[in-house]
Design a protein around this motif. Structure first.
Motif, PDB file in Angstrom:
ATOM      1  N   VAL A  20       0.837  -1.209   0.000  1.00 32.92           N
ATOM      2  CA  VAL A  20       0.000   0.000   0.000  1.00 32.92           C
ATOM      3  C   VAL A  20       0.867   1.252   0.000  1.00 32.92           C
ATOM      4  O   VAL A  20       0.556   2.245  -0.691  1.00 32.92           O
ATOM      5  CB  VAL A  20      -0.958  -0.002   1.215  1.00 32.92           C
ATOM      6  CG1 VAL A  20      -1.603   1.373   1.397  1.00 32.92           C
ATOM      7  CG2 VAL A  20      -2.031  -1.070   1.023  1.00 32.92           C
ATOM      8  N   GLN A  21       1.964   1.256   0.748  1.00 30.68           N
ATOM      9  CA  GLN A  21       2.844   2.423   0.790  1.00 30.68           C
ATOM     10  C   GLN A  21       3.466   2.686  -0.576  1.00 30.68           C
ATOM     11  O   GLN A  21       3.521   3.837  -1.038  1.00 30.68           O
ATOM     12  CB  GLN A  21       3.942   2.236   1.847  1.00 30.68           C
ATOM     13  CG  GLN A  21       3.445   2.028   3.254  1.00 30.68           C
ATOM     14  CD  GLN A  21       2.420   3.069   3.674  1.00 30.68           C
ATOM     15  OE1 GLN A  21       2.663   4.279   3.575  1.00 30.68           O
ATOM     16  NE2 GLN A  21       1.264   2.611   4.123  1.00 30.68           N
ATOM     17  N   PHE A  22       3.943   1.635  -1.222  1.00 31.33           N
ATOM     18  CA  PHE A  22       4.507   1.805  -2.566  1.00 31.33           C
ATOM     19  C   PHE A  22       3.414   2.213  -3.559  1.00 31.33           C
ATOM     20  O   PHE A  22       3.663   3.016  -4.468  1.00 31.33           O
ATOM     21  CB  PHE A  22       5.189   0.517  -3.030  1.00 31.33           C
ATOM     22  CG  PHE A  22       6.560   0.306  -2.461  1.00 31.33           C
ATOM     23  CD1 PHE A  22       7.570   1.241  -2.659  1.00 31.33           C
ATOM     24  CD2 PHE A  22       6.855  -0.832  -1.718  1.00 31.33           C
ATOM     25  CE1 PHE A  22       8.840   1.052  -2.138  1.00 31.33           C
ATOM     26  CE2 PHE A  22       8.120  -1.031  -1.186  1.00 31.33           C
ATOM     27  CZ  PHE A  22       9.123  -0.089  -1.385  1.00 31.33           C
ATOM     28  N   HIS A  23       2.215   1.660  -3.376  1.00 37.66           N
ATOM     29  CA  HIS A  23       1.114   2.002  -4.277  1.00 37.66           C
ATOM     30  C   HIS A  23       0.753   3.476  -4.184  1.00 37.66           C
ATOM     31  O   HIS A  23       0.428   4.119  -5.203  1.00 37.66           O
ATOM     32  CB  HIS A  23      -0.116   1.148  -3.975  1.00 37.66           C
ATOM     33  CG  HIS A  23      -1.321   1.537  -4.773  1.00 37.66           C
ATOM     34  ND1 HIS A  23      -2.341   2.320  -4.255  1.00 37.66           N
ATOM     35  CD2 HIS A  23      -1.676   1.284  -6.064  1.00 37.66           C
ATOM     36  CE1 HIS A  23      -3.258   2.506  -5.170  1.00 37.66           C
ATOM     37  NE2 HIS A  23      -2.882   1.883  -6.276  1.00 37.66           N
ATOM     38  N   SER A  24       0.793   4.022  -2.983  1.00 36.42           N
ATOM     39  CA  SER A  24       0.485   5.447  -2.834  1.00 36.42           C
ATOM     40  C   SER A  24       1.507   6.308  -3.572  1.00 36.42           C
ATOM     41  O   SER A  24       1.171   7.374  -4.098  1.00 36.42           O
ATOM     42  CB  SER A  24       0.454   5.820  -1.352  1.00 36.42           C
ATOM     43  OG  SER A  24       1.717   5.621  -0.744  1.00 36.42           O
ATOM     44  N   LEU A  25       2.750   5.840  -3.620  1.00 39.42           N
ATOM     45  CA  LEU A  25       3.802   6.572  -4.335  1.00 39.42           C
ATOM     46  C   LEU A  25       3.611   6.474  -5.844  1.00 39.42           C
ATOM     47  O   LEU A  25       3.569   7.497  -6.551  1.00 39.42           O
ATOM     48  CB  LEU A  25       5.175   6.017  -3.931  1.00 39.42           C
ATOM     49  CG  LEU A  25       6.380   6.534  -4.731  1.00 39.42           C
ATOM     50  CD1 LEU A  25       6.566   8.031  -4.519  1.00 39.42           C
ATOM     51  CD2 LEU A  25       7.644   5.775  -4.329  1.00 39.42           C
ATOM     52  N   TYR A  26       3.480   5.241  -6.344  1.00 41.38           N
ATOM     53  CA  TYR A  26       3.352   5.048  -7.793  1.00 41.38           C
ATOM     54  C   TYR A  26       1.974   5.474  -8.288  1.00 41.38           C
ATOM     55  O   TYR A  26       1.825   5.863  -9.456  1.00 41.38           O
ATOM     56  CB  TYR A  26       3.610   3.585  -8.149  1.00 41.38           C
ATOM     57  CG  TYR A  26       5.023   3.141  -7.872  1.00 41.38           C
ATOM     58  CD1 TYR A  26       6.103   3.777  -8.473  1.00 41.38           C
ATOM     59  CD2 TYR A  26       5.289   2.082  -7.000  1.00 41.38           C
ATOM     60  CE1 TYR A  26       7.405   3.376  -8.214  1.00 41.38           C
ATOM     61  CE2 TYR A  26       6.592   1.674  -6.733  1.00 41.38           C
ATOM     62  CZ  TYR A  26       7.642   2.325  -7.335  1.00 41.38           C
ATOM     63  OH  TYR A  26       8.927   1.933  -7.080  1.00 41.38           O
ATOM     64  N   GLY A  27       0.955   5.399  -7.417  1.00 47.23           N
ATOM     65  CA  GLY A  27      -0.383   5.828  -7.809  1.00 47.23           C
ATOM     66  C   GLY A  27      -0.436   7.304  -8.120  1.00 47.23           C
ATOM     67  O   GLY A  27      -1.205   7.750  -8.992  1.00 47.23           O
ATOM     68  N   GLY A  31      -1.467   6.867 -11.650  1.00 43.79           N
ATOM     69  CA  GLY A  31      -2.897   6.721 -11.385  1.00 43.79           C
ATOM     70  C   GLY A  31      -3.137   5.563 -10.436  1.00 43.79           C
ATOM     71  O   GLY A  31      -2.511   4.504 -10.598  1.00 43.79           O
ATOM     72  N   PRO A  32      -4.034   5.722  -9.463  1.00 41.13           N
ATOM     73  CA  PRO A  32      -4.227   4.690  -8.429  1.00 41.13           C
ATOM     74  C   PRO A  32      -4.740   3.355  -8.955  1.00 41.13           C
ATOM     75  O   PRO A  32      -4.477   2.309  -8.343  1.00 41.13           O
ATOM     76  CB  PRO A  32      -5.238   5.333  -7.471  1.00 41.13           C
ATOM     77  CG  PRO A  32      -5.931   6.371  -8.293  1.00 41.13           C
ATOM     78  CD  PRO A  32      -4.918   6.882  -9.254  1.00 41.13           C
ATOM     79  N   ASP A  33      -5.470   3.350 -10.077  1.00 39.99           N
ATOM     80  CA  ASP A  33      -6.021   2.101 -10.615  1.00 39.99           C
ATOM     81  C   ASP A  33      -5.162   1.508 -11.723  1.00 39.99           C
ATOM     82  O   ASP A  33      -5.548   0.521 -12.356  1.00 39.99           O
ATOM     83  CB  ASP A  33      -7.438   2.343 -11.152  1.00 39.99           C
ATOM     84  CG  ASP A  33      -8.393   2.806 -10.062  1.00 39.99           C
ATOM     85  OD1 ASP A  33      -8.167   2.430  -8.898  1.00 39.99           O
ATOM     86  OD2 ASP A  33      -9.354   3.545 -10.374  1.00 39.99           O
ATOM     87  N   SER A  34      -3.992   2.100 -11.953  1.00 38.43           N
ATOM     88  CA  SER A  34      -3.129   1.655 -13.039  1.00 38.43           C
ATOM     89  C   SER A  34      -2.415   0.348 -12.691  1.00 38.43           C
ATOM     90  O   SER A  34      -2.026   0.115 -11.542  1.00 38.43           O
ATOM     91  CB  SER A  34      -2.091   2.739 -13.348  1.00 38.43           C
ATOM     92  OG  SER A  34      -1.073   2.256 -14.188  1.00 38.43           O
ATOM     93  N   GLY A  35      -2.254  -0.500 -13.702  1.00 34.55           N
ATOM     94  CA  GLY A  35      -1.485  -1.725 -13.515  1.00 34.55           C
ATOM     95  C   GLY A  35      -0.031  -1.430 -13.205  1.00 34.55           C
ATOM     96  O   GLY A  35       0.640  -2.190 -12.495  1.00 34.55           O
ATOM     97  N   TRP A  38       0.284  -0.812  -9.349  1.00 34.05           N
ATOM     98  CA  TRP A  38       0.251  -2.037  -8.547  1.00 34.05           C
ATOM     99  C   TRP A  38       1.407  -2.973  -8.901  1.00 34.05           C
ATOM    100  O   TRP A  38       1.995  -3.615  -8.018  1.00 34.05           O
ATOM    101  CB  TRP A  38      -1.092  -2.743  -8.731  1.00 34.05           C
ATOM    102  CG  TRP A  38      -2.217  -2.054  -8.030  1.00 34.05           C
ATOM    103  CD1 TRP A  38      -3.185  -1.261  -8.594  1.00 34.05           C
ATOM    104  CD2 TRP A  38      -2.490  -2.078  -6.623  1.00 34.05           C
ATOM    105  NE1 TRP A  38      -4.042  -0.788  -7.636  1.00 34.05           N
ATOM    106  CE2 TRP A  38      -3.642  -1.273  -6.402  1.00 34.05           C
ATOM    107  CE3 TRP A  38      -1.896  -2.682  -5.529  1.00 34.05           C
ATOM    108  CZ2 TRP A  38      -4.198  -1.076  -5.153  1.00 34.05           C
ATOM    109  CZ3 TRP A  38      -2.440  -2.485  -4.273  1.00 34.05           C
ATOM    110  CH2 TRP A  38      -3.578  -1.702  -4.086  1.00 34.05           C
ATOM    111  N   GLY A  39       1.749  -3.066 -10.187  1.00 30.55           N
ATOM    112  CA  GLY A  39       2.852  -3.932 -10.598  1.00 30.55           C
ATOM    113  C   GLY A  39       4.192  -3.479 -10.029  1.00 30.55           C
ATOM    114  O   GLY A  39       4.965  -4.288  -9.511  1.00 30.55           O
ATOM    115  N   LEU A  40       4.451  -2.165 -10.121  1.00 33.58           N
ATOM    116  CA  LEU A  40       5.702  -1.636  -9.578  1.00 33.58           C
ATOM    117  C   LEU A  40       5.742  -1.728  -8.055  1.00 33.58           C
ATOM    118  O   LEU A  40       6.828  -1.825  -7.462  1.00 33.58           O
ATOM    119  CB  LEU A  40       5.898  -0.182 -10.026  1.00 33.58           C
ATOM    120  CG  LEU A  40       6.244   0.016 -11.503  1.00 33.58           C
ATOM    121  CD1 LEU A  40       6.284   1.495 -11.863  1.00 33.58           C
ATOM    122  CD2 LEU A  40       7.590  -0.647 -11.830  1.00 33.58           C
TER     123      LEU A  40
END
Length: 367
Positions: A20-27, A31-35, A38-40
């Protein structure tokens, strides 16, 4: 797989929190719903885990070096009990116990990251079912379900039914193509890593039961991963492919910088080192000095590759020292100077023929 994953449920919360922490960065970037987001996040989880495992990897390298130091003793046991395989195995195990070495130490990194692997599997399984887990609330679960990597949802599997894939908003063809390609890459990277180890970084002069096991694993592991891979979610395939690539790169670095004595990699390393010493007249780098110092410390126990390296230094008028440095060798330099000055070399007496040896020499005449 679900049963095994449940055994590591205690670590699902930390793993989900890291994702979740990495997702908040890459999102914020993709974009939060981008593959990609979540993949990165999964790739970054692997990198973080492998960085934390570096101390364990160093310990593994030291244990491996300990095994290499035992090669002469292992070879002696093989020759002594070559007709008694059972006694040979018993003596090998006794040697491991006396020296405190573990031939299975190479499995430590895999065992250490297994809890994270199964925890991530559990997280992705819950995402596929639309259930919350750890710190993933319903909003994040829905976002992850919609995320796709090249058209395949990160929670989808190769063996999923068309209905389940359709529920994730994707086509069965896309899911099976993506997962098949990732399974093939995962198996090939595993095979290449093990093959590189067996071909370049193993002392082939000593045949041990451990080497035979490693050779078998070179073919067995890729098959196991391929069979298990069809039941892995895309996100888990991303995780395992990333860790395989990391392991492959890490191993290539170790083979190039600290090869196993007696291996093909050591021959290539010492050839490069000899060229460097010839060009600069010194050993450059702390790691290289440690290698040279270890060769000097072995003395008469050096293998053929190491003896060739020392002999090549001597021909160039250099001598390796106990601290890993090299100095001008007076003996080699004197021989070289004598050759260049044209000084006559000491002639060996000519060998007599059989007829000459049998013919008695004539006594010298007295005046």
């Amino acid at each position: 797989m679900d049963t095994i994953a449940s055994l590591f449920s205690f670590i699902t919360t930390p793993v989900s929190w890291i994702v979740v922490q990495f997702h908040s960065l890459y999102g914020a970037i993709f974009g939060p719903d981008s593959g990609w987001a979540w993949g990165l996040s999964i790739v970054s989880l692997v990198v973080l885990i492998r960085i934390c495992l570096i101390p364990l990897f160093v310990k593994q390298i030291k244990a491996t070096r300990g095994m290499q130091a035992l090669q002469p003793k292992m070879k002696a046991i093989q020759e002594r009990y070559k007709n008694d395989k059972q006694r040979q195995s018993e003596e090998m195990m006794k040697l491991y116990k006396e020296t405190g070495t573990n031939p299975l130490s190479s499995c430590l990194p895999i065992l250490a990251q297994s809890p994270f692997f199964f925890a991530l599997y559990s997280v992705l399984a819950h995402i596929a079912d639309g259930k919350t887990i750890g710190v993933l609330d319903q909003q994040l679960v829905d976002s992850a379900r919609e995320a796709k990597i090249v058209g395949a949802p990160i929670a989808a599997k190769f063996m999923d039914s068309p209905e389940k894939v359709a529920a994730l908003g994707a086509s069965l063809t896309d899911v099976r193509i993506v997962t098949a390609v990732m399974i093939i890459l995962m198996s090939l990277s595993q095979f290449y890593t093990q093959r590189q180890l067996m071909q370049k970084n193993v002392d082939l002069t000593v045949k041990t039961p451990f080497m035979q096991q490693q050779k078998m694993l070179m073919y067995i592991f890729p098959v196991i991963f391929a069979v298990m891979g069809i039941n892995f979610p895309v996100g888990v395939l991303v995780y395992w492919l990333t860790t395989n690539v990391w392991t492959m790169g890490q191993q290539m670095y170790v083979i190039n910088q600290n090869p196993t004595p007696g291996s093909k990699a050591q021959d290539q390393y010492l050839t490069r080192l000899l060229k460097s010493v010839s060009s600069h007249g010194q050993v450059r780098g702390r790691g290289k000095k440690k290698i040279v110092a270890a060769i000097v410390a072995k003395g008469p126990d050096r293998n053929d590759i190491e003896r060739k390296f020392v002999a090549s230094l001597t021909k160039q008028g250099l001598a390796a020292q106990a601290d890993g440095s090299v100095i001008k060798s007076s003996v080699a330099t004197a021989d070289a100077d004598a050759a260049s000055s044209g000084a006559p070399k000491r002639q060996q007496p000519k060998r007599q023929t059989k007829a000459q040896r049998q013919t008695p020499s004539k006594p010298s005449s007295k005046k």
